[in-house]
Motif scaffolding. Structure first.
Motif, PDB file in Angstrom:
ATOM      1  N   ALA A   1      31.563   7.142  -8.506  1.00  0.00           N
ATOM      2  CA  ALA A   1      32.727   7.806  -9.106  1.00  0.00           C
ATOM      3  C   ALA A   1      32.600   7.667 -10.612  1.00  0.00           C
ATOM      4  O   ALA A   1      32.070   6.677 -11.124  1.00  0.00           O
ATOM      5  CB  ALA A   1      34.016   7.164  -8.611  1.00  0.00           C
ATOM      6  N   ASN A   2      33.054   8.672 -11.323  1.00  0.00           N
ATOM      7  CA  ASN A   2      32.944   8.652 -12.778  1.00  0.00           C
ATOM      8  C   ASN A   2      33.686   7.457 -13.363  1.00  0.00           C
ATOM      9  O   ASN A   2      34.695   6.981 -12.817  1.00  0.00           O
ATOM     10  CB  ASN A   2      33.506   9.946 -13.373  1.00  0.00           C
ATOM     11  N   ALA A   3      33.192   6.994 -14.494  1.00  0.00           N
ATOM     12  CA  ALA A   3      33.876   5.917 -15.213  1.00  0.00           C
ATOM     13  C   ALA A   3      35.244   6.403 -15.684  1.00  0.00           C
ATOM     14  O   ALA A   3      35.449   7.585 -15.958  1.00  0.00           O
ATOM     15  CB  ALA A   3      33.032   5.470 -16.394  1.00  0.00           C
ATOM     16  N   THR A   4      36.175   5.477 -15.763  1.00  0.00           N
ATOM     17  CA  THR A   4      37.521   5.775 -16.265  1.00  0.00           C
ATOM     18  C   THR A   4      37.779   4.920 -17.499  1.00  0.00           C
ATOM     19  O   THR A   4      36.895   4.179 -17.959  1.00  0.00           O
ATOM     20  CB  THR A   4      38.587   5.488 -15.205  1.00  0.00           C
TER      21      THR A   4
ATOM     22  N   HIS B   1      29.205  -1.109  -6.492  1.00  0.00           N
ATOM     23  CA  HIS B   1      28.260  -1.422  -7.558  1.00  0.00           C
ATOM     24  C   HIS B   1      28.667  -0.649  -8.809  1.00  0.00           C
ATOM     25  O   HIS B   1      29.097   0.507  -8.735  1.00  0.00           O
ATOM     26  CB  HIS B   1      26.839  -1.043  -7.122  1.00  0.00           C
ATOM     27  N   THR B   2      28.541  -1.291  -9.956  1.00  0.00           N
ATOM     28  CA  THR B   2      28.955  -0.641 -11.198  1.00  0.00           C
ATOM     29  C   THR B   2      27.768  -0.413 -12.121  1.00  0.00           C
ATOM     30  O   THR B   2      26.784  -1.144 -12.088  1.00  0.00           O
ATOM     31  CB  THR B   2      30.009  -1.493 -11.938  1.00  0.00           C
ATOM     32  N   VAL B   3      27.951   0.596 -12.962  1.00  0.00           N
ATOM     33  CA  VAL B   3      26.944   0.941 -13.959  1.00  0.00           C
ATOM     34  C   VAL B   3      27.657   1.168 -15.286  1.00  0.00           C
ATOM     35  O   VAL B   3      28.643   1.909 -15.357  1.00  0.00           O
ATOM     36  CB  VAL B   3      26.162   2.210 -13.559  1.00  0.00           C
ATOM     37  N   GLY B   4      27.175   0.548 -16.326  1.00  0.00           N
ATOM     38  CA  GLY B   4      27.757   0.761 -17.644  1.00  0.00           C
ATOM     39  C   GLY B   4      29.088   0.066 -17.828  1.00  0.00           C
ATOM     40  O   GLY B   4      29.406  -0.914 -17.149  1.00  0.00           O
ATOM     41  N   LYS B   5      29.878   0.610 -18.738  1.00  0.00           N
ATOM     42  CA  LYS B   5      31.159  -0.003 -19.103  1.00  0.00           C
ATOM     43  C   LYS B   5      32.286   1.014 -18.960  1.00  0.00           C
ATOM     44  O   LYS B   5      32.045   2.225 -18.920  1.00  0.00           O
ATOM     45  CB  LYS B   5      31.105  -0.497 -20.559  1.00  0.00           C
ATOM     46  N   PRO B   6      33.550   0.529 -18.908  1.00  0.00           N
ATOM     47  CA  PRO B   6      34.683   1.461 -18.922  1.00  0.00           C
ATOM     48  C   PRO B   6      34.658   2.305 -20.204  1.00  0.00           C
ATOM     49  O   PRO B   6      34.135   1.891 -21.240  1.00  0.00           O
ATOM     50  CB  PRO B   6      35.909   0.545 -18.888  1.00  0.00           C
ATOM     51  N   LEU B   7      35.259   3.483 -20.146  1.00  0.00           N
ATOM     52  CA  LEU B   7      35.271   4.369 -21.304  1.00  0.00           C
ATOM     53  C   LEU B   7      36.184   3.843 -22.417  1.00  0.00           C
ATOM     54  O   LEU B   7      35.966   4.123 -23.587  1.00  0.00           O
ATOM     55  CB  LEU B   7      35.743   5.770 -20.885  1.00  0.00           C
ATOM     56  N   GLY B   8      37.203   3.080 -22.015  1.00  0.00           N
ATOM     57  CA  GLY B   8      38.186   2.642 -23.001  1.00  0.00           C
ATOM     58  C   GLY B   8      39.209   3.743 -23.252  1.00  0.00           C
ATOM     59  O   GLY B   8      38.956   4.928 -23.021  1.00  0.00           O
TER      60      GLY B   8
END
Length: 206
Positions: A20-23, A35-42
């Motif tokens: 699912a896209n980052a929020t 599983h996660t990839v990267g960081k939240p968008l903020g």
């Protein structure tokens, strides 16, 4: 073969993540195994002014995220002091009437008695009419407040107290202001000129 298909559909052991896209608050996340990839968008913060402060009410500003629309926090501004800005009052007729009723020992009826909607009755604590109030708030060089009363001392007293709320100098010298008016002198503060017009005491924004 069936077992492999089930494992493929139910798990991510073959690296078959479905993300699912980052929020604003969560990174790109697999809907199956989390599983996660990267960081939240903020949050993408922006400002929404709900209301500016007036002489009676505080102002309200919301800071919200343009992306997720969440209100992040809210700030409040204290009510402003009634005064003169650029030769105009920083209040409307309705606002100054409400202010007088909240802060002075008189009551001004909010219902105008003239066709221009500018003249209002002023009552004392015994519900006796002691004066009429004239309010003009139409911009530079068209802003004035007048007080007329059968008892001239009542007109001066009401006008001086109102003026003291608008002008700091008059606030510090109310007795002197009343004395000067009673001997028919025009008084000048930093924001107002107080003088006579017929039987009325008039405060003009300067």
């Amino acid at each position: 073969m069936i077992t492999l298909l089930v494992l493929y559909q139910a798990t991510c052991i073959f690296g078959n993540h479905i993300y699912a896209n980052a929020t604003c608050t969560k990174p790109k996340t697999c809907t199956k195994c989390h599983h996660t990839v990267g960081k939240p968008l903020g949050h993408d913060e922006t400002i929404n002014v709900i209301s500016n402060p007036t002489i009676n009410d505080e102002g309200k500003t919301e800071y919200y995220c343009k992306r997720c629309k969440k209100v992040l926090y809210t700030t409040y501004a204290d009510p402003i002091k009634p005064t003169v800005v650029n030769h105009s009052f920083n209040f409307t007729k309705d606002e100054i009437i409400k202010y007088i009723n909240n802060h002075l020992n008189v009551f001004v009826s909010p219902d105008p008695v003239d066709s221009d909607n500018s003249v209002f009755k002023v009552y004392d604590s015994n519900d006796d009419q002691i004066a009429s109030l004239y309010v003009l708030c139409e911009g530079p060089n068209k802003s004035a407040i007048g007080v007329q009363s059968p008892k001239f001392t009542d007109a001066i007293a009401v006008a001086t107290v109102i003026a003291s709320k608008i002008d700091e100098g008059i606030n510090n010298n109310q007795d002197e202001t009343m004395k000067r008016l009673l001997i028919n002198h025009i008084c000048e503060g930093s924001n107002l000129i107080i003088g006579f017009k017929g039987e009325s005491v008039v405060m003009v924004a300067k």
